[in-house]
Design a protein around this motif. Structure first.
Motif, short mmCIF file in Angstrom:
data_model
loop_
_atom_site.label_atom_id
_atom_site.label_comp_id
_atom_site.label_asym_id
_atom_site.label_seq_id
_atom_site.Cartn_x
_atom_site.Cartn_y
_atom_site.Cartn_z
N MET A 1 0.83 -0.97 0.29
CA MET A 1 0.25 0.09 -0.53
C MET A 1 1.04 1.08 0.45
N ASP A 2 0.42 2.48 -0.77
CA ASP A 2 1.16 3.31 -0.81
C ASP A 2 0.27 4.78 0.37
N ILE A 3 1.23 4.51 1.74
CA ILE A 3 0.57 5.04 2.49
C ILE A 3 0.42 6.90 2.65
N LEU A 4 1.46 6.93 1.58
CA LEU A 4 1.17 8.78 1.84
C LEU A 4 0.08 8.60 0.81
N SER A 5 -0.23 8.72 -0.58
CA SER A 5 -1.59 8.20 -1.27
C SER A 5 -2.59 8.47 -0.58
N ASP A 6 -2.97 7.16 0.46
CA ASP A 6 -4.25 6.35 1.15
C ASP A 6 -4.30 8.12 2.24
N ILE A 7 -3.04 8.53 2.75
CA ILE A 7 -3.17 9.46 3.87
C ILE A 7 -3.94 11.17 2.51
N GLY A 202 16.63 11.62 13.34
CA GLY A 202 16.76 11.43 14.34
C GLY A 202 15.13 12.06 15.16
N ALA A 203 14.32 12.27 14.06
CA ALA A 203 13.12 13.37 14.60
C ALA A 203 12.34 12.32 14.19
N PRO A 204 11.10 11.83 15.19
CA PRO A 204 9.90 11.56 14.57
C PRO A 204 9.19 12.15 13.37
N GLY A 205 8.82 10.76 12.18
CA GLY A 205 8.58 11.44 11.04
C GLY A 205 7.61 10.03 10.48
N LEU A 206 7.05 11.00 9.44
CA LEU A 206 6.62 9.21 8.79
C LEU A 206 7.65 8.76 7.50
N HIS A 207 8.93 9.17 7.78
CA HIS A 207 10.09 9.26 6.66
C HIS A 207 10.76 8.32 7.34
N HIS A 208 10.60 8.75 8.69
CA HIS A 208 11.55 7.79 9.75
C HIS A 208 10.53 6.56 9.68
N ALA A 209 9.69 6.57 9.68
CA ALA A 209 8.38 5.34 10.35
C ALA A 209 8.24 4.67 8.97
N ILE A 210 8.23 4.86 7.46
CA ILE A 210 8.41 4.15 6.41
C ILE A 210 9.67 2.66 6.34
N ALA A 211 11.25 3.47 6.83
CA ALA A 211 12.37 3.94 7.05
C ALA A 211 12.65 2.02 7.08
N ASP A 212 11.88 1.73 8.72
CA ASP A 212 11.43 0.78 9.71
C ASP A 212 10.38 -0.15 9.12
N ARG A 213 11.44 -1.02 8.54
CA ARG A 213 10.45 -2.17 8.10
C ARG A 213 9.31 -3.28 8.70
N ILE A 215 7.62 -1.45 11.35
CA ILE A 215 6.67 0.14 11.89
C ILE A 215 5.78 0.56 10.36
N ARG A 216 6.32 0.40 8.78
CA ARG A 216 5.72 0.32 8.15
C ARG A 216 4.31 -0.82 7.57
N LEU A 221 -1.57 -2.16 7.77
CA LEU A 221 -1.66 -2.87 8.75
C LEU A 221 -3.21 -2.54 8.60
N MET A 222 -2.54 -0.97 9.62
CA MET A 222 -3.88 -0.30 9.91
C MET A 222 -4.54 0.86 9.06
N HIS A 223 -4.20 1.28 7.95
CA HIS A 223 -4.60 1.76 6.70
C HIS A 223 -5.59 0.68 5.80
N GLY A 224 -5.13 -0.58 6.07
CA GLY A 224 -5.96 -1.29 4.94
C GLY A 224 -6.84 -2.04 6.03
N ASN A 225 -7.08 -1.34 6.53
CA ASN A 225 -8.31 -1.85 7.27
C ASN A 225 -8.84 -1.45 8.70
N LEU A 226 -9.07 -0.84 8.75
CA LEU A 226 -9.58 0.10 9.92
C LEU A 226 -9.99 0.02 10.46
N GLY A 227 -11.34 -1.08 9.83
CA GLY A 227 -12.33 -1.70 10.96
C GLY A 227 -12.30 -2.79 11.32
N HIS A 228 -10.98 -3.15 11.07
CA HIS A 228 -10.92 -5.10 12.34
C HIS A 228 -10.77 -4.40 13.55
N SER A 229 -10.54 -5.10 14.87
CA SER A 229 -10.30 -4.68 15.65
C SER A 229 -9.60 -5.09 16.20
#
Length: 329
Positions: A1-7, A202-213, A215-216, A221-229
Motif C-alpha cells: 500500500m502507498d501510505i502517503l497516497s492513502d493519507i 533522529g526526529a519522529p516522522g513519516l519517512h522514519h516510520a516508512i524506513a523501519d520495516r 513499523i511500515r 495493516l492499519m491503513h488497509g483495514n481500519l474496521g478490524h479490531s
C-alpha cells in the motif's frame, strides 16, 4: 500500500490550479490559504514571496519551488518590498492556459521576443484539506519549504514535472487540461516526498516510520483495514515484535503510541465517510472499527469537537462556500 497516497485521499485532498501567472512590476498576487497548502513553481524570471511570519521575503528563481503549509497567507510579487496592493487569487478558477491580460500572451512570444519590462512566470496551485483536525503528517509539515532548482539533478522528478507543466500550460495541446491536473498532483506528491526525505533522521516522522520495516508493516495493516479490531498484541505478532518492543519502536518512529495513531486514522476515515457518503452512523462506526454508533460518536466528538451529525450538517453547509474546491479528488 502507498501510505502517503492513502493519507492524502482520506484527508479529502482537493486540488485547484489557480493559473499560470506573468508577474510584472505593476502586479502582485495575494493568496489567503486558511484551509489550503499553496505551491508556486517559477518557470521564468525571479519572484518574491511575502508573508507576516517571514523575517525577509523568499527569493525564487526559475526552477525553484515553494510549498506553503495550510494557513500560510502570503503575497507574490517581483519586488523585494512588500506590496501595498494585490489581486486575491484564493478562489480564482483555472479557465485555460495562457496569461492574464496585459502580460506576454503566449509561451512562444515570451521566448522569442522577450519584453523589455521585467517579469516572472509562475505556476500556482492550491491543495485544499477542508476538515479539521489534520492528519499528523500534514500537521507536521514546515510552514515554508523551498526546493532550489539548481540543487536537484536535471532528470529528477521535480524539475521534470515543472518543465512538463510549463509546456502543457503554454502549448494548449489536446488533453492539456487533464495532463495539467495530473502533473499538479504529481508535483505536490514529489514536494511532500522531498520534505519527508529531508526530515531530521533522529526526529519522529513519516519517512522514519516508512524506513523501519516492522513499523511500515504495522502502518500498512492499519491503513488497509481500519474496521478490524486491532490490538497491540495482534499488531506486534504481525510485525514480529512483542507488545513492548512495538510500542517503543512505534513511538520512536512516529512520536505516538500505535493505538493512539490508529484512533487518529479512524477519525480521519470517519470524516471522509461522513462528508462523502450517506452511510448511517452504525455503518460508519463499523467501517472504522467500533462496535456501535454510541462509542464511535463519543470518540469522534472528543477528537473533532462536534458530534458526527453536527459534522455532517456543517459539511453540507460548507459545500456552498465559494472558498471550497468542488472538484473531485
Amino acid at each position: 500500500m502507498d501510505i502517503l497516497s492513502d493519507i492524502l485521499h482520506v484527508a479529502g485532498l482537493r486540488r485547484r490550479l489557480l493559473d499560470l501567472h506573468a508577474l510584472t512590476p505593476e502586479t502582485a498576487l495575494r493568496f489567503p490559504c486558511d484551509r489550503s497548502f499553496g505551491l508556486h513553481a517559477v518557470t521564468r524570471g525571479r519572484a518574491f514571496v511575502h508573508a507576516p511570519d517571514l523575517d525577509e521575503p523568499l527569493a525564487l528563481q526559475a526552477g525553484d519551488l515553494v510549498l506553503m503549509a495550510r494557513g500560510c497567507a502570503h503575497q507574490l510579487s517581483l519586488d523585494r518590498t512588500t506590496p501595498t496592493h494585490s489581486t486575491t487569487m484564493a478562489i480564482a478558477p483555472f479557465a485555460g492556459a495562457g496569461l492574464a491580460d496585459g502580460t506576454p500572451s503566449s509561451r512562444a512570444g515570451a521566448d522569442d521576443n522577450p519584453p523589455t519590462q521585467a517579469y516572472a512566470q509562475v505556476i500556482s496551485a492550491a491543495y485544499q484539506f477542508w476538515h479539521d483536525p489534520l492528519h499528523p503528517f500534514l500537521r507536521s509539515l514546515p510552514p515554508w519549504f523551498v526546493v532550489r532548482g539548481h540543487s536537484l539533478p536535471p532528470l529528477s522528478a521535480l524539475p521534470l514535472t515543472i518543465g512538463l507543466l510549463d509546456r502543457e500550460l503554454g502549448d494548449e495541446g489536446l488533453g492539456a487540461s487533464s495532463a495539467t491536473l495530473g502533473l499538479l498532483d504529481a508535483l505536490f506528491a514529489f514536494a511532500l516526498r522531498e520534505i519527508a526525505q529531508r526530515q531530521n533522521p533522529g526526529a519522529p516522522g513519516l519517512h522514519h516510520a516508512i524506513a523501519d520495516r516492522p513499523i511500515r508493516q504495522v502502518l500498512t495493516l492499519m491503513h488497509g483495514n481500519l474496521g478490524h479490531s486491532w490490538t497491540l498484541e495482534e499488531l506486534g505478532q504481525q510485525a514480529g515484535l512483542s507488545r513492548s518492543a512495538l510500542a517503543e519502536r512505534f513511538r520512536n518512529a512516529l512520536g505516538d503510541t500505535p493505538l493512539n495513531h490508529l484512533r487518529t486514522l479512524r477519525m480521519q476515515k470517519a470524516m471522509q465517510l461522513l462528508a462523502n457518503t450517506r452511510q448511517s452512523l452504525e455503518q460508519i462506526a463499523q467501517a472504522v472499527g467500533y462496535q456501535d454508533a454510541f462509542s464511535f460518536s463519543k470518540v469522534f466528538k472528543r477528537t473533532t469537537g462536534q458530534s458526527p451529525r453536527q459534522f455532517r450538517e456543517q459539511d453540507a453547509a460548507d459545500r456552498q462556500s465559494p472558498y471550497r474546491a468542488k472538484e473531485a479528488s
